[in-house]
Design an enzyme around this catalytic site. Structure first.
Site, PDB file in Angstrom:
ATOM      1  N   SER A 186     -37.773 -40.026   2.657  1.00 16.10           N
ATOM      2  CA  SER A 186     -37.287 -38.655   2.790  1.00 16.10           C
ATOM      3  C   SER A 186     -36.535 -38.237   1.539  1.00 16.10           C
ATOM      4  CB  SER A 186     -36.363 -38.528   4.001  1.00 16.10           C
ATOM      5  OG  SER A 186     -35.747 -37.262   4.020  1.00 16.10           O
ATOM      6  N   HIS A 212     -41.732 -37.459   2.621  1.00 12.36           N
ATOM      7  CA  HIS A 212     -41.216 -36.615   3.695  1.00 12.36           C
ATOM      8  C   HIS A 212     -40.283 -35.564   3.117  1.00 12.36           C
ATOM      9  CE1 HIS A 212     -40.363 -35.946   7.986  1.00 12.36           C
ATOM     10  NE2 HIS A 212     -39.113 -35.704   7.618  1.00 12.36           N
ATOM     11  N   ASP A 262     -37.867 -32.372   4.106  1.00 12.98           N
ATOM     12  CA  ASP A 262     -37.151 -31.659   5.157  1.00 12.98           C
ATOM     13  C   ASP A 262     -36.839 -30.235   4.715  1.00 12.98           C
ATOM     14  OD1 ASP A 262     -36.792 -33.678   7.231  1.00 12.98           O
ATOM     15  OD2 ASP A 262     -35.502 -34.703   5.793  1.00 12.98           O
ATOM     16  N   MET A 298     -34.898 -26.956   5.888  1.00 12.49           N
ATOM     17  CA  MET A 298     -33.868 -26.497   6.818  1.00 12.49           C
ATOM     18  C   MET A 298     -33.412 -25.100   6.420  1.00 12.49           C
ATOM     19  SD  MET A 298     -31.531 -29.933   7.070  1.00 12.49           S
ATOM     20  CE  MET A 298     -32.259 -31.577   6.967  1.00 12.49           C
ATOM     21  N   HIS A 322     -41.417 -31.407   7.240  1.00 12.56           N
ATOM     22  CA  HIS A 322     -40.726 -31.334   8.532  1.00 12.56           C
ATOM     23  C   HIS A 322     -39.921 -30.041   8.539  1.00 12.56           C
ATOM     24  CE1 HIS A 322     -37.493 -33.208  11.415  1.00 12.56           C
ATOM     25  NE2 HIS A 322     -38.157 -32.197  11.959  1.00 12.56           N
ATOM     26  N   MET A 351     -37.476 -27.707  10.004  1.00 12.41           N
ATOM     27  CA  MET A 351     -36.352 -27.529  10.920  1.00 12.41           C
ATOM     28  C   MET A 351     -35.853 -26.099  10.738  1.00 12.41           C
ATOM     29  SD  MET A 351     -34.485 -31.232  10.521  1.00 12.41           S
ATOM     30  CE  MET A 351     -35.203 -31.680   8.938  1.00 12.41           C
ATOM     31  N   MET A 377     -37.269 -37.360  17.034  1.00 16.86           N
ATOM     32  CA  MET A 377     -36.041 -37.436  16.250  1.00 16.86           C
ATOM     33  C   MET A 377     -35.114 -38.487  16.853  1.00 16.86           C
ATOM     34  SD  MET A 377     -36.237 -35.433  13.664  1.00 16.86           S
ATOM     35  CE  MET A 377     -34.522 -35.592  13.147  1.00 16.86           C
ATOM     36  N   ASP A 390     -37.765 -40.422  12.959  1.00 12.75           N
ATOM     37  CA  ASP A 390     -36.992 -39.922  11.825  1.00 12.75           C
ATOM     38  C   ASP A 390     -35.524 -39.884  12.220  1.00 12.75           C
ATOM     39  OD1 ASP A 390     -35.877 -38.574   9.698  1.00 12.75           O
ATOM     40  OD2 ASP A 390     -37.019 -36.724   9.974  1.00 12.75           O
TER      41      ASP A 390
END
Length: 227
Positions: A7, A30, A32, A34, A63, A65, A134, A172
């Site tokens: 990540s 990975h 993220d 957000m 991913h 979010m 998660m 994760d």
């Protein structure tokens, strides 16, 4: 085969191309995303993903979010993502969204927060390429692994097996050399690791070590034998 996805949330954002190169040999990178609404943190968006996709040949595992993934997820496929995960808690039309992600050429994945059960979404599984459980509350890296998620991982694997699906099961949050074997034994086969990789002296070696630990643990696991 166990897959390890480092990540970049734990990487140096000023050196993302170099940080991607540091984990060469990883299965996916990975990423993220957000938005400071769905989760209380803000990271990066489409332009950074586009730049990262040009800077590395490691496929990108996004991913999201974020709120309104129905609107934004397809744009991340166009930006270069090979896999896009949306949170089922945020999606207005998860089946339609999964089909759109697939139609644009990426793998479609659904994520669940720790408090969200898998059972209500059993009928969605055939529409997916991966489910993300998660194992911490989403929003920040470096959190401690939640052992209470292990039964949920197992139940998710049971549902995948019941329907005889080729769906990956990703975990994760708090994944490290101390926790990855328990995740693999429970049924996970894709592992996101942040600080356990980028906090190591040799990130590439950390990836190899994690993959070996997960592979050994899953080889004789209940779900790998006769399922």
């Amino acid at each position: 085969m166990a897959q390890i996805n480092p990540s970049i949330l734990s990487a140096d954002f000023a050196r993302l191309a170099d940080e991607a190169e540091a984990v060469r040999g990883s299965d996916w990178l990975h990423v993220d995303v957000m938005d400071n609404h769905f989760v209380p943190n803000l990271t990066l968006g489409v332009p950074v993903v586009e730049s990262l996709a040009r800077a590395t040949d490691i496929p990108l595992d996004l991913h999201l979010m974020i709120e309104d993934p129905d609107r934004w997820a397809p744009q991340y496929v166009e930006a270069g993502a090979g896999s896009v995960t949306f949170h089922v808690e945020a999606a207005a039309a998860p089946v339609r969204l999964a089909r759109e992600i697939r139609a644009k050429g990426a793998r479609a994945s659904m994520a669940l927060k720790p408090g969200t059960p898998i059972e209500p979404y059993e009928d969605l599984l055939p529409e997916l390429d991966m489910v993300l459980i998660m194992t911490v509350e989403p929003g920040f890296g470096g959190q401690a692994f939640l052992d209470i998620m292990l039964p949920k991982i197992r139940r998710t694997r049971e549902l995948i097996a019941r329907h005889d699906l080729e769906v990956w099961l990703q975990v994760d949050g708090g994944v490290s050399a101390a926790t990855i074997e328990r995740c693999a034994e429970a049924g996970a086969d894709v592992f996101v690791a942040g600080s356990a990789v980028y906090g190591a002296e040799d990130p590439a070696e950390a990836v190899r070590n994690l993959r070996e630990l997960a592979g050994k643990a899953s080889a004789d696991a209940w779900w790998a034998c006769g399922h």
